[in-house]
Every structure is written in structure tokens, then in C-alpha cells.
Design an enzyme around this catalytic site. Structure first.
Site, PDB file in Angstrom:
ATOM      1  N   GLU A  86       0.545  -1.228   0.079  1.00  0.00           N
ATOM      2  CA  GLU A  86      -0.044   0.018  -0.070  1.00  0.00           C
ATOM      3  C   GLU A  86       0.751   1.281   0.010  1.00  0.00           C
ATOM      4  O   GLU A  86       0.387   2.243  -0.543  1.00  0.00           O
ATOM      5  CB  GLU A  86      -0.863  -0.045   1.209  1.00  0.00           C
ATOM      6  CG  GLU A  86      -2.145  -1.046   1.224  1.00  0.00           C
ATOM      7  CD  GLU A  86      -3.138  -0.758   0.139  1.00  0.00           C
ATOM      8  OE1 GLU A  86      -3.491   0.449   0.077  1.00  0.00           O
ATOM      9  OE2 GLU A  86      -3.507  -1.615  -0.654  1.00  0.00           O
ATOM     10  N   SER A 101     -53.291 -21.758  41.238  1.00  0.00           N
ATOM     11  CA  SER A 101     -53.276 -21.916  42.461  1.00  0.00           C
ATOM     12  C   SER A 101     -51.861 -21.445  43.305  1.00  0.00           C
ATOM     13  O   SER A 101     -51.441 -21.568  44.549  1.00  0.00           O
ATOM     14  CB  SER A 101     -53.499 -23.454  43.375  1.00  0.00           C
ATOM     15  OG  SER A 101     -54.823 -23.722  42.911  1.00  0.00           O
TER      16      SER A 101
END
Length: 813
Positions: free
Chosen positions: A85, A461
Site C-alpha cells: 500500500e 393456585s
């Protein structure tokens, strides 16, 4: 002077300079980002979620990224990227001027905008501070910004930013993430040829994908290796060996995710999104960009036990009811079946079951495909289960695009059925309120709706211990006599008279103790107790204990579980009972740290000093600060826990009695019955679950909490309680343990509790001065009274003392 030629020249030059400065500012410098942003730049990082012991669980991310410091990158990797690069990176001041002039001239002569002329510094400027616009103006702005960056940051800092943020394909941002995406290894373990391959990707990752352009990728990689040799980063021998090596890339795959605890992990994600937001625009601590570290209370072993127990319970109930149909329909065209299947995100993890899509069907065989691209066959004989509610065989109902569950059957596959019935289960640590495990259905990838936290169901219950706790708090005792008989109430002219009845329509049994009414789950006794206490007090306690988010209306039907709630809320309410009435909000997240390790939630979080000492230092034991609030009298809470132990010993949950440890709990069955429940546990762990169809439908007349829910809880508890100490539920200060007659509730003086759960005499917990005064049995009438001891110099007879019993049992604390 104004007429002199040199003055006119200077004036024009000044004017042109001014105009130039204005144009320079307008075109290039206006709105140019500040380099200071780079000094504090923090790239988007995933949020990492960990279990109670620090084990990694999941990451929430839009981009695959792992941030490293410059020193952590191999020198050969840096050499590869510089060779590919920007070989003059350490010599230029941010802009490669000769290269820029050369590229500009080529652009002018060709009539095209120059490309590929940026240094690494310019790429950092473009990627982090500018846009991707292709123009001479942007190039100039990029060059100016690169010049500023070079004066603000060191070369190493610039390279670190570049290597951490650059896009390299396969949704990988940064070199470390790319190393894992392409080679399934960290960058420090990559050989030279693979480091060189990563360096070719910035030019265009799609051009060098190993699955499509392997030859092109190898050619470009070898060019990078040649540049590295020319620039002195490698030797000739290293170059030759790397050129001869294959790419070695792994096939593209999604990040591996452990499917365990899908419902728990998704609930954590929801809570984080609510608190911190989703993207970087939401703030610095966003879920998908903030780099958070999240420690949860998730216990993998308890989750496996809960998940397995609930799944097997659902399958057990659903077995024999026919094929439930495809999990999803995913139409596709041509050869697009794999993409259609993957888009459903279904990933079964039950035993050897697999998710498959029907590709085609011909004669007595169906061709099926899997997410990994493989195919198989499903013969008609392996799919002969009747279709539920429609008739006919499952094989006849199959069509291309159906996503189904299958399991290996020899060389072929056999059809499996995902249960239609569902349910939820939650496991909580009562002393802290931490949720240790959560299962919200059969499979989170098939059914995303979390029934543990989102399903609003009637608790039946299981609400009764809360109702009786209100009664205990308002003057009743476990030995209070309540009539188990007809009870009707006038509800006004519009509703008329409402008469309650026991489960199954059974008639009343007459006057009985409160304990008996809870153990046997008698509806008539519950409404009698609620009526005597006052429903306004009952629903107030329900809200204080978190059963209801908003206060229920003060109607007696809510004392029998008519109000809607969630498994999470009910488990937390029982945890409050086990925690002596102290309430802690149920939590899944212990704490959240930012990317630098600072705890950002909970607010004012403090570590427990000295809690992690390897050895005791002789000082008082360190304890974390408790933020619990007292919502129920401690003695009332313990009384209810002590009664709920009787539900396991003598009541509706006797299947748990043989587990050999103190367990409290309560079953529940709603009208229909449409849902069955059990909630209970030990001093260390409280767990609860329900089973029911998402659209309330009768489960069948035989369905009860004791027959369906309790066996699931037992399967979980058998594994979960394996390594738990056997501890009693401790009593708060002031509780008096008194011997009473179990049937009448009267005090006993001459007899002692035996090991028989159904023995006539039991220990009962009373508040001071509330124990019964009347005797139930005389000494001479008790057949099993202990042998008396005659003391010297006195005629007093004395049997074993209560304190002797308590010492043998380990004490009541």
C-alpha cells in the site's frame, strides 16, 4: 503611487491572493474535520456477553472487529501492508507528492479521476474523517488532512488506526478480524503467505475472494511477496517457500454461536438496547458499537438442566398427538433452497435433531437440504405420523419450501415434530435476585417469543401462598381454623351472586387448619381467608411482591389466580418468601463495563472489598451491601415457607419428597385446565415453570400441576441440586417452633413429631404469643410419648426438650 506599475502588480497579487484564500477556504478548508477526533477515536466494537463464571457467551455486532495495539501486530504483517500500500510510509509527510503529481497528470491526460494514489495516512483521513466521494476536491481535502494527521500523531499510531479499521471483506474490519474470518486463527499465528494475502485485500476484497478468484488472489499475493523481498522484509528463502504455499483459506461461515441459553441471551440484548441504544448515534455505550463487556448471572449448567427438563416435558405431553406441521415455510426458486433455509435462522440443538428444508418430493421419497449445503432423503415410511387436526400422513402434507425437523435414521432421515404446547421456566437465586437460567419455549430459533418473561398467564393456585401470607401478616396463624365449605358473595345487581367451589367440584371438608388448606390447595378455604383478611390487603401485597405490575382489582377471584402474570414475576415472589420477605428486583446482568474496563452500570457500583481473598484474614467475613427492601414481615414469610414445605411432604407435590432435602413449593392448575404450574425450591435456588398452549386451550381433564409440572421440576432439580449443600430454610429472630396436632391445630405437650410426613404431631412456626393455648393430647393418652426420666431429689417428670430436637436437626437460625 497608485499609477505606478509595480503598485498595480502588488494590488492585483493581493487581490488574487485574497480570492485564492477565500476559494481555498470555501472548497477545501470549510467543514474540514478536526484531527483531534483521531486522538480520541474509538472504532465500533462488539458488545461481549459473559456468563456468571466469565465464560464468553455471545457477541452483539454489526461488524466483525477486534482492536489491537500496534505492538501486537507481527512485523511481517506491517511489512506486507507497507509493501502493498505505501512503501515510503515512514519517509513521507502524509502525501506522496511525486506519486500524486504523476497520478494527476495521468488523470488529466486520460480524462478520468485519478484513483489509487492515496498513502496510508490519506486512507486513514478518508475512512475516518471524510466521505468516499471521488473528486479532485476530496483528494485535496484528503491531502490537507493527511498533512495535519502526520503532525498530530506518530507513524505507529497512524498504522494502528489503519490496521484496526480497514474493511477487508467477509464483514471483517481490521486485520485481526480478517485473520479469523479467512483463516480461523489470530493474526499472530498466521504464516507469511497468509499475512501477504491479507495485504492484498484493501484494494478490493471482492476481487480476491478465495472461493471465486483463487488464481487471481495467488497472483496478487505473490506480487506482495515480491515487493516484501525487494523492500528487505523477507529473505529469498522465505519468499520462495511462501510463493509455493497454497492460500489455506477456510470456507466462509457465520461466526459460531453456542445455542445454549438463547432466550436468556436475547433478554439480555433487549435490556441493553433499552438502556444504551443500538448504534453509535445512540451514544458512546451503544450495543452494536460501544465495545461493552457484560457480566451476566447466566449459569450454563443450570441452563442445560432447565432446558433439557422443559423440552422433555413438552415432548412427553405432545407425544402421540400427531405431526404439528412445518416450523416455517421458506419458498425458493431454482437452487436457492440453502439461502432460503439460512434466512429463517432456525438452528435446532435438541439431541441429534436438525433443521432441513424440503427441496423436492417424488414418489415415496423427499429430498431435503441442510444449512451446510448438504442434502439427504426423507422416505415416506419415516414420515407416517398423522397430521394433527387434519388427518392424512405428514409425508403427504410435505411440500417444497417446508422447513422441518428431522433426525438421522440409518442412511436416511426421519421426521420429527416440534411440540405445539409450550411453556416457560425461570431459575433464580433468592438471596440476590439474580436469574441463573431461563427457558422461554422449546427452541429460541424456532419460537422467539419468550414465555418466561413475555407470556401473561393466570397463575392458578400458585398465587395462594401470597394470599395466605397476607392473612398471616394480618393476624392469622398456620393453625388458624378456616371452614372448607360453601362460600357465595353478592357482586351487585349486574353480576349477581358468585359461588366458589374447590378444584374438581369437590365438596367442603369442614373446619380445617390453614396449613391443610394450602397443602391440599382448597379453593374454598382460600377465598374464606382472603375475605377475612380483606381483598384490598391481599392485592396490595401481590403488587408489593411484584406479582402484578399494576394493582389488581380487589375481587375474590384474584385470590384464586385470575390475574395475569409471568413466570419471572411468580418465581421472584417465591424468592421473596425464601428471602425473609426482602425483595430484590430480578436481574440478568450483574454489571456492564465500557471498553476501558470502567463499570458504567449499575450506577454507583462498588466491588465487594476482600470478597475474593484466597485465604481468610481473620477479620469479619466481607459481605456485599444488600439493597433489598422489606415488603413482607420476615416471620410471616418464614411461616409461609414452612407451610409450603408441607406441600412437598403431604400435599400436591409429594413426587419431590424423596429428594432428601428441604424443598418448598406450590402447584397450580388454571380453569380448563389451560395451564399447569409449579414454583418452589431450596434456600439456594427457586425455580418455576408453566405449561400451556399459546392460545389457551384445554390440556385435558387429567392435567394438573402435580402430574405435569412437578415431574419437569424434579427432572431439573435432580441435576441442579446435585452439588448443593443440604440446608434448611432458616427462621428469622422471634419465630417459635411449637408442637401441634396437625389435624386440629391445637398445641401438643406429650407427643413428638416422628419421621412420618403424615404423622399426627408436627412442628409449626408461630410468631411470639400467637401459638395455640389449648392442649390437644394429654400425656397419659399418647402412645408414642418418649420415656420419662425421674430426676434425683424431685418428683418432676421430664421428657426430651424442644431444644434437644432442634440441636439434632441442625438448629433453627
Amino acid at each position: 503611487m497608485r499609477r505606478r506599475w509595480w503598485f498595480k502588480v502588488l494590488a492585483w497579487l493581493a487581490l488574487l491572493s485574497g480570492v485564492g484564500m477565500v476559494l481555498l477556504w470555501a472548497l477545501f478548508l470549510r467543514d474540514l474535520p478536526s484531527v483531534d477526533k483521531l486522538r480520541a477515536y474509538e472504532p465500533p466494537l462488539p458488545t461481549n456477553v459473559r456468563a456468571i463464571d466469565g465464560t464468553p457467551l455471545r457477541s452483539y455486532a454489526r461488524e466483525r472487529r477486534v482492536e489491537l495495539s500496534f505492538d501486537e501486530y507481527p512485523k511481517l504483517l506491517v511489512g506486507a501492508f507497507l509493501s502493498a500500500e505505501d512503501k515510503t510510509f515512514f519517509r513521507h509527510g502524509g502525501v506522496d507528492y511525486p506519486g500524486l503529481v504523476r497520478a494527476a497528470w495521468q488523470g488529466l491526460t486520460s480524462g478520468e479521476t485519478p484513483r489509487g494514489t492515496s498513502t496510508i495516512t490519506q486512507q486513514v483521513a478518508k475512512n475516518l474523517l471524510l466521505t468516499n466521494e471521488v473528486s479532485y476536491v476530496r483528494k485535496a481535502r484528503e491531502a490537507i488532512l493527511a498533512f495535519r494527521i502526520e503532525h498530530a500523531l506518530s507513524k505507529e499510531q497512524i498504522l494502528e488506526l489503519y490496521l484496526n479499521q480497514i474493511a477487508l471483506g467477509r464483514n471483517a474490519f481490521g486485520v485481526e478480524a480478517a485473520a479469523n474470518a479467512y483463516f480461523d486463527k489470530p493474526v499472530r499465528e498466521l504464516p507469511l503467505q497468509q499475512l501477504a494475502y491479507l495485504a492484498i485485500l484493501p484494494k478490493g476484497p471482492s476481487n480476491y475472494m478465495p472461493e471465486r478468484h483463487a488464481d487471481r488472489a495467488i497472483t496478487r499475493r505473490n506480487w506482495v511477496l515480491g515487493q516484501m523481498l525487494e523492500n528487505g522484509y523477507i529473505t529469498q528463502a522465505q519468499h520462495d517457500a511462501a510463493v509455493a504455499a497454497p492460500l489455506g483459506a477456510v470456507p466462509r461461515k457465520s461466526p459460531s454461536v453456542d445455542p445454549l441459553g438463547g432466550y436468556f441471551i436475547e433478554e439480555v440484548r433487549r435490556q441493553l438496547l433499552d438502556r444504551f441504544g443500538e448504534t453509535a448515534e445512540s451514544g458512546p455505550y451503544s450495543v452494536y458499537a460501544g465495545g461493552l463487556w457484560v457480566r451476566t448471572s447466566f449459569d450454563p449448567e443450570l441452563q442445560r438442566a432447565a432446558q433439557k427438563a422443559l423440552r422433555e416435558g413438552l415432548l412427553r405431553f405432545d407425544r402421540g398427538r400427531g405431526w404439528s406441521g412445518p416450523m416455517r415455510e421458506a419458498p425458493f426458486e431454482d437452487d436457492g433452497w440453502r439461502g432460503a433455509l439460512l434466512n429463517t435462522n432456525i438452528d435446532l440443538d435438541y439431541e441429534d435433531w436438525r433443521a432441513a428444508i424440503v427441496i423436492s418430493k417424488s414418489g415415496n421419497t423427499a429430498q431435503i437440504g441442510f444449512g451446510d449445503g448438504r442434502t439427504g432423503t426423507l422416505p415416506s415410511w419415516a414420515a407416517q405420523t398423522p397430521v394433527r387436526g387434519k388427518g392424512g400422513t405428514a409425508f403427504a402434507a410435505l411440500k417444497p419450501g417446508d422447513v422441518i425437523a428431522v433426525a438421522p435414521e440409518g442412511e436416511t432421515f426421519a421426521l420429527r415434530s416440534i411440540p405445539k404446547i409450550s411453556g416457560g421456566m425461570v431459575v433464580e437465586e433468592p438471596s440476590t435476585g439474580r436469574i441463573l437460567a431461563m427457558q422461554g419455549g422449546f427452541d429460541a430459533t424456532v419460537q422467539s417469543f419468550n414465555r418466561a418473561t413475555q407470556a401473561q398467564r393466570q397463575p392458578g393456585s400458585t398465587i395462594k401462598p401470597i394470599v395466605y401470607s397476607a392473612a398471616l401478616e394480618n393476624g392469622m396463624t398456620p393453625a388458624s381454623i378456616i371452614v372448607d365449605g360453601p362460600f357465595c358473595v353478592y357482586q351487585g345487581a349486574a353480576l349477581g351472586q358468585k359461588c366458589f367451589r374447590n378444584f374438581g367440584g369437590s365438596h367442603g371438608a369442614g373446619p380445617k387448619t390453614m396449613r391443610w388448606g394450602i397443602e391440599q390447595s382448597r379453593n374454598l378455604m382460600t377465598v374464606q381467608a382472603a375475605n377475612q383478611t380483606g381483598m384490598d390487603k391481599v392485592v396490595d401485597l401481590m403488587q408489593r411482591m411484584g406479582v402484578s405490575q399494576q394493582k389488581y382489582p380487589p375481587y375474590l377471584s384474584f385470590a384464586l389466580g385470575a390475574g395475569e402474570t409471568t413466570v419471572m414475576r411468580m418465581v421472584n415472589a417465591y424468592s421473596i418468601l425464601a428471602n425473609h420477605g426482602r425483595a430484590l428486583n430480578p436481574t440478568l446482568i450483574d454489571f456492564v463495563q465500557d471498553r476501558h474496563g470502567k463499570v458504567i452500570w449499575p450506577a454507583n457500583w462498588r466491588p465487594c472489598d476482600r470478597c475474593n481473598m484466597p485465604d481468610w484474614d481473620g477479620k469479619p467475613m466481607p459481605r456485599p451491601v444488600s439493597r433489598a427492601r422489606q415488603v413482607l414481615d420476615a416471620m410471616s414469610a418464614y411461616q409461609m415457607v414452612h407451610i409450603a414445605e408441607g406441600v412437598v411432604q403431604r400435599g400436591t407435590a409429594t413426587a419431590l419428597r424423596d429428594m432428601g432435602r428441604p424443598i418448598m413449593g406450590k402447584t397450580g392448575t388454571t380453569t380448563g385446565p389451560t395451564d399447569v404450574w409449579f414454583i418452589g425450591g431450596t434456600p439456594q435456588i427457586i425455580a418455576g415453570l408453566y405449561l400451556g398452549y399459546d392460545t389457551p386451550t384445554s390440556l385435558g381433564g387429567y392435567a394438573q400441576g402435580g402430574t405435569l409440572a412437578v415431574p419437569i421440576f424434579k427432572a431439573f432439580a435432580t441435576k441442579a441440586f446435585e452439588n448443593l449443600d443440604v440446608l434448611p430454610f432458616t427462621a428469622p429472630a422471634g419465630i417459635r417452633m411449637v408442637r401441634i396436632d396437625r389435624a386440629t391445630g391445637k398445641r401438643v405437650f406429650g407427643a413428638w413429631p416422628s419421621g412420618d410426613p403424615k404423622g399426627a404431631v408436627i412442628w409449626e412456626a408461630f410468631k411470639p404469643e400467637s401459638e395455640p393455648r389449648r392442649r390437644a393430647v394429654r400425656d397419659e393418652d399418647v402412645q408414642d410419648a418418649p420415656k420419662t426420666v425421674v430426676k434425683k431429689k424431685t418428683e418432676t417428670k421430664e421428657g426430651p426438650r424442644d431444644s434437644d430436637f432442634l440441636q439434632r436437626e441442625g438448629g433453627i437460625y
